[in-house]
Design a protein around this motif. Structure first.
Motif, PDB file in Angstrom:
ATOM      1  N   THR A 129       0.847  -1.176   0.000  1.00 47.21           N
ATOM      2  CA  THR A 129       0.000   0.000   0.000  1.00 47.21           C
ATOM      3  C   THR A 129       0.887   1.233   0.000  1.00 47.21           C
ATOM      4  O   THR A 129       1.555   1.525   0.993  1.00 47.21           O
ATOM      5  N   ILE A 130       0.914   1.951  -1.111  1.00 45.38           N
ATOM      6  CA  ILE A 130       1.730   3.145  -1.256  1.00 45.38           C
ATOM      7  C   ILE A 130       0.833   4.370  -1.126  1.00 45.38           C
ATOM      8  O   ILE A 130      -0.212   4.451  -1.766  1.00 45.38           O
ATOM      9  N   VAL A 131       1.245   5.304  -0.284  1.00 43.68           N
ATOM     10  CA  VAL A 131       0.475   6.528  -0.076  1.00 43.68           C
ATOM     11  C   VAL A 131       1.400   7.736  -0.149  1.00 43.68           C
ATOM     12  O   VAL A 131       2.600   7.628   0.053  1.00 43.68           O
ATOM     13  N   VAL A 158       5.730  13.282   1.594  1.00 40.53           N
ATOM     14  CA  VAL A 158       6.190  11.957   2.004  1.00 40.53           C
ATOM     15  C   VAL A 158       5.490  10.907   1.148  1.00 40.53           C
ATOM     16  O   VAL A 158       4.278  10.954   0.959  1.00 40.53           O
ATOM     17  N   ILE A 159       6.263   9.960   0.615  1.00 39.83           N
ATOM     18  CA  ILE A 159       5.730   8.787  -0.067  1.00 39.83           C
ATOM     19  C   ILE A 159       6.137   7.592   0.784  1.00 39.83           C
ATOM     20  O   ILE A 159       7.306   7.452   1.138  1.00 39.83           O
ATOM     21  N   ALA A 160       5.162   6.734   1.115  1.00 36.01           N
ATOM     22  CA  ALA A 160       5.452   5.613   2.015  1.00 36.01           C
ATOM     23  C   ALA A 160       4.692   4.363   1.603  1.00 36.01           C
ATOM     24  O   ALA A 160       3.575   4.432   1.106  1.00 36.01           O
ATOM     25  N   ASP A 161       5.335   3.219   1.825  1.00 34.62           N
ATOM     26  CA  ASP A 161       4.670   1.926   1.729  1.00 34.62           C
ATOM     27  C   ASP A 161       4.247   1.587   3.150  1.00 34.62           C
ATOM     28  O   ASP A 161       5.076   1.194   3.972  1.00 34.62           O
ATOM     29  N   ALA A 213       9.863   1.963   4.980  1.00 31.98           N
ATOM     30  CA  ALA A 213       9.805   2.117   3.523  1.00 31.98           C
ATOM     31  C   ALA A 213       9.137   3.452   3.185  1.00 31.98           C
ATOM     32  O   ALA A 213       7.935   3.521   2.945  1.00 31.98           O
ATOM     33  N   TRP A 214       9.930   4.531   3.229  1.00 30.67           N
ATOM     34  CA  TRP A 214       9.392   5.854   2.939  1.00 30.67           C
ATOM     35  C   TRP A 214      10.512   6.753   2.433  1.00 30.67           C
ATOM     36  O   TRP A 214      11.696   6.461   2.582  1.00 30.67           O
ATOM     37  N   LEU A 215      10.112   7.836   1.794  1.00 34.80           N
ATOM     38  CA  LEU A 215      11.039   8.890   1.401  1.00 34.80           C
ATOM     39  C   LEU A 215      10.294  10.204   1.467  1.00 34.80           C
ATOM     40  O   LEU A 215       9.070  10.244   1.461  1.00 34.80           O
ATOM     41  N   SER A 216      11.054  11.295   1.568  1.00 37.95           N
ATOM     42  CA  SER A 216      10.413  12.603   1.643  1.00 37.95           C
ATOM     43  C   SER A 216      11.271  13.648   0.952  1.00 37.95           C
ATOM     44  O   SER A 216      12.459  13.436   0.702  1.00 37.95           O
ATOM     45  N   GLU A 246      11.142  18.319   0.335  1.00 39.76           N
ATOM     46  CA  GLU A 246      10.399  19.539   0.619  1.00 39.76           C
ATOM     47  C   GLU A 246       9.219  19.611  -0.338  1.00 39.76           C
ATOM     48  O   GLU A 246       9.357  19.343  -1.534  1.00 39.76           O
ATOM     49  N   ALA A 247       8.061  19.960   0.174  1.00 43.84           N
ATOM     50  CA  ALA A 247       6.845  19.985  -0.629  1.00 43.84           C
ATOM     51  C   ALA A 247       6.982  20.913  -1.837  1.00 43.84           C
ATOM     52  O   ALA A 247       6.473  20.597  -2.913  1.00 43.84           O
ATOM     53  N   ASP A 248       7.677  22.024  -1.689  1.00 41.18           N
ATOM     54  CA  ASP A 248       7.847  22.944  -2.813  1.00 41.18           C
ATOM     55  C   ASP A 248       8.678  22.340  -3.944  1.00 41.18           C
ATOM     56  O   ASP A 248       8.580  22.764  -5.089  1.00 41.18           O
ATOM     57  N   ASP A 249       9.502  21.340  -3.640  1.00 44.27           N
ATOM     58  CA  ASP A 249      10.342  20.682  -4.642  1.00 44.27           C
ATOM     59  C   ASP A 249       9.673  19.470  -5.287  1.00 44.27           C
ATOM     60  O   ASP A 249      10.188  18.930  -6.264  1.00 44.27           O
ATOM     61  N   ALA A 250       8.548  19.032  -4.750  1.00 39.76           N
ATOM     62  CA  ALA A 250       7.865  17.849  -5.277  1.00 39.76           C
ATOM     63  C   ALA A 250       7.276  18.156  -6.645  1.00 39.76           C
ATOM     64  O   ALA A 250       6.744  19.242  -6.873  1.00 39.76           O
ATOM     65  N   PRO A 251       7.369  17.198  -7.583  1.00 32.65           N
ATOM     66  CA  PRO A 251       6.784  17.422  -8.901  1.00 32.65           C
ATOM     67  C   PRO A 251       5.261  17.503  -8.826  1.00 32.65           C
ATOM     68  O   PRO A 251       4.638  16.881  -7.967  1.00 32.65           O
ATOM     69  N   THR A 252       4.685  18.275  -9.707  1.00 31.50           N
ATOM     70  CA  THR A 252       3.235  18.392  -9.764  1.00 31.50           C
ATOM     71  C   THR A 252       2.666  17.242 -10.591  1.00 31.50           C
ATOM     72  O   THR A 252       3.390  16.609 -11.380  1.00 31.50           O
ATOM     73  N   LEU A 253       1.414  16.958 -10.445  1.00 27.05           N
ATOM     74  CA  LEU A 253       0.790  15.844 -11.175  1.00 27.05           C
ATOM     75  C   LEU A 253       0.969  15.973 -12.681  1.00 27.05           C
ATOM     76  O   LEU A 253       1.339  14.998 -13.330  1.00 27.05           O
ATOM     77  N   PRO A 254       0.748  17.150 -13.307  1.00 27.97           N
ATOM     78  CA  PRO A 254       0.973  17.228 -14.752  1.00 27.97           C
ATOM     79  C   PRO A 254       2.419  16.882 -15.156  1.00 27.97           C
ATOM     80  O   PRO A 254       2.651  16.358 -16.228  1.00 27.97           O
TER      81      PRO A 254
END
Length: 53
Positions: free
Chosen positions: A13-15, A28-31, A37-40, A42-50
């Motif tokens: 289960t990945i969230v 944060v992305i976590a199993d 099993a996670w990584l994080s 900075e939110a401003d550096d995260a890619p956008t959905l498009p």
């Protein structure tokens, strides 16, 4: 038949979530089916959905 190297067993289960603190916002992305099993980032550096398409 070829297998998909990116396919996950159905019990994984990945969230993704934003973890906000007084100091920063982290994406944060976590199993949640596995300990540690996670990584994080900075939110401003995260890619956008498009950008993922």
């Amino acid at each position: 038949m070829a297998t998909n190297p990116h396919a996950m067993p159905s019990d994984d289960t990945i969230v993704g979530s934003i973890d906000s603190t007084a100091a920063s916002d982290e994406y944060v992305i976590a199993d949640i089916s596995a300990d540690g099993a996670w990584l994080s980032m900075e939110a401003d550096d995260a890619p956008t959905l498009p950008a993922w398409r």
